[in-house]
Design a protein around this motif. Structure first.
Motif, short mmCIF file in Angstrom:
data_model
loop_
_atom_site.label_atom_id
_atom_site.label_comp_id
_atom_site.label_asym_id
_atom_site.label_seq_id
_atom_site.Cartn_x
_atom_site.Cartn_y
_atom_site.Cartn_z
N PRO A 149 0.83 -1.21 0.00
CA PRO A 149 0.00 0.00 0.00
C PRO A 149 0.87 1.26 0.00
O PRO A 149 1.87 1.33 0.71
N GLU A 150 0.48 2.21 -0.82
CA GLU A 150 1.26 3.44 -0.92
C GLU A 150 0.34 4.62 -1.17
O GLU A 150 -0.81 4.45 -1.48
N LYS A 151 0.92 5.81 -1.02
CA LYS A 151 0.16 7.03 -1.27
C LYS A 151 1.15 8.12 -1.67
O LYS A 151 2.22 8.26 -1.07
N TRP A 152 0.79 8.87 -2.70
CA TRP A 152 1.59 10.02 -3.11
C TRP A 152 1.15 11.23 -2.27
O TRP A 152 -0.03 11.55 -2.24
N ILE A 153 2.11 11.85 -1.62
CA ILE A 153 1.83 13.00 -0.75
C ILE A 153 2.59 14.20 -1.29
O ILE A 153 3.78 14.10 -1.60
N LYS A 154 1.88 15.35 -1.37
CA LYS A 154 2.53 16.57 -1.84
C LYS A 154 2.93 17.40 -0.63
O LYS A 154 2.09 17.81 0.17
N ARG A 155 4.25 17.62 -0.48
CA ARG A 155 4.79 18.43 0.61
C ARG A 155 5.75 19.44 0.01
O ARG A 155 6.65 19.06 -0.74
N SER A 156 5.58 20.65 0.38
CA SER A 156 6.43 21.76 -0.08
C SER A 156 6.65 21.71 -1.59
O SER A 156 7.78 21.70 -2.07
N ARG A 157 5.57 21.62 -2.32
CA ARG A 157 5.55 21.62 -3.79
C ARG A 157 6.32 20.48 -4.41
O ARG A 157 6.77 20.56 -5.55
N GLN A 158 6.51 19.38 -3.66
CA GLN A 158 7.15 18.18 -4.21
C GLN A 158 6.30 16.97 -3.84
O GLN A 158 5.68 16.93 -2.79
N TRP A 159 6.32 16.01 -4.74
CA TRP A 159 5.59 14.78 -4.51
C TRP A 159 6.52 13.75 -3.86
O TRP A 159 7.62 13.52 -4.33
N HIS A 160 6.04 13.10 -2.78
CA HIS A 160 6.80 12.07 -2.06
C HIS A 160 5.96 10.80 -2.01
O HIS A 160 4.75 10.87 -1.79
N LEU A 161 6.61 9.70 -2.19
CA LEU A 161 5.92 8.42 -2.14
C LEU A 161 6.00 7.87 -0.71
O LEU A 161 7.09 7.66 -0.18
N LYS A 162 4.86 7.63 -0.11
CA LYS A 162 4.79 7.09 1.26
C LYS A 162 4.36 5.63 1.16
O LYS A 162 3.28 5.32 0.67
N LEU A 163 5.22 4.73 1.61
CA LEU A 163 4.91 3.30 1.64
C LEU A 163 4.41 2.94 3.03
O LEU A 163 5.03 3.28 4.03
N PHE A 164 3.29 2.23 3.09
CA PHE A 164 2.73 1.82 4.36
C PHE A 164 3.16 0.38 4.65
O PHE A 164 2.39 -0.58 4.51
N THR A 165 4.41 0.22 5.04
CA THR A 165 4.96 -1.10 5.35
C THR A 165 6.13 -0.93 6.31
O THR A 165 6.76 0.12 6.37
N ASN A 166 6.41 -1.99 7.03
CA ASN A 166 7.57 -2.00 7.93
C ASN A 166 8.78 -2.65 7.28
O ASN A 166 9.84 -2.73 7.88
N LYS A 167 8.62 -3.14 6.07
CA LYS A 167 9.71 -3.83 5.38
C LYS A 167 10.73 -2.82 4.87
O LYS A 167 10.38 -1.73 4.44
N ALA A 168 11.97 -3.22 4.92
CA ALA A 168 13.07 -2.33 4.51
C ALA A 168 13.38 -2.54 3.03
O ALA A 168 14.06 -3.49 2.65
N TYR A 169 12.90 -1.64 2.20
CA TYR A 169 13.18 -1.66 0.76
C TYR A 169 14.44 -0.86 0.42
O TYR A 169 14.96 -0.98 -0.68
N TYR A 170 14.92 -0.03 1.32
CA TYR A 170 16.02 0.87 1.00
C TYR A 170 17.33 0.18 0.62
O TYR A 170 18.11 0.77 -0.12
N PRO A 171 17.64 -1.05 1.07
CA PRO A 171 18.91 -1.65 0.59
C PRO A 171 18.96 -1.85 -0.92
O PRO A 171 20.04 -1.93 -1.50
N LEU A 172 17.81 -1.91 -1.58
CA LEU A 172 17.80 -2.06 -3.03
C LEU A 172 18.29 -0.80 -3.74
O LEU A 172 18.75 -0.86 -4.87
N LEU A 173 18.18 0.35 -3.08
CA LEU A 173 18.59 1.62 -3.70
C LEU A 173 20.07 1.88 -3.55
O LEU A 173 20.59 2.77 -4.19
N GLU A 174 20.73 1.12 -2.71
CA GLU A 174 22.18 1.34 -2.47
C GLU A 174 23.02 0.68 -3.53
O GLU A 174 22.70 -0.26 -4.15
#
Length: 167
Positions: free
Chosen positions: A142-167
């Protein structure tokens, strides 16, 4: 005998069903269970397997390896039928279905390559996941696009760590 880092005991017996002249050979193997819990029928802590064959030339180990290889190919066809839709071919003509089978086989190989790479970096993905399990555990989030300070951010609703894939 040792097979796949497990100790097996094997034996062969001759068998003639219904007292017929034609005889078959049972290759029976047993493996000691790790938890030493007794079986319901035998009361011993062993798992038994039997293979019925008419080949008397191969040794017990060769028969077991031969049928294990057959089991591996059956597992491959099960995966292709259920995960990559070989069960229901989409076209009427053989040439078109042949191309479809080849492309889905290439997709399977690519999927297993990507799965091996992802499972090295992310702990919640295992290299033996079937396609449906991979989709539900890794892709469906589950995710949601959130607009903060004129930028779009993707918010993932999970506790899983996806960030190691970006390294």
């Amino acid at each position: 005998m040792k097979l796949n880092n497990k100790a097996y005991e094997t034996s062969s017996i001759e068998y003639a069903p219904f007292d017929q002249e034609k005889k078959y050979r049972y290759v029976i193997s047993r493996e000691k269970l790790e938890n030493n819990q007794g079986d319901l029928f035998t009361g011993t802590p062993f798992k038994y397997r039997a293979i019925l064959t008419n080949d008397r030339d191969m040794s017990d180990l060769e028969v077991i390896l031969f049928y294990n290889a057959r089991g591996n190919s059956e597992r491959l066809f099960d995966e292709m039928n259920n995960d990559f839709l070989w069960k229901n071919l989409p076209f009427y003509f053989l040439n078109q279905n042949t191309v479809y089978l080849l492309i889905t086989a290439i997709c399977r190989n690519l999927y297993h390559f990507l799965l091996a790479q992802i499972s090295k970096k992310v702990a919640f993905v295992k290299p033996n996941f079937r396609l449906k399990r991979f989709i539900f555990r890794f892709i469906t989030v589950p995710e949601k696009w959130i607009k903060r300070s004129r930028q779009w951010h993707l918010k993932l609703f999970t506790n899983k760590a996806y960030y190691p894939l970006l390294e």
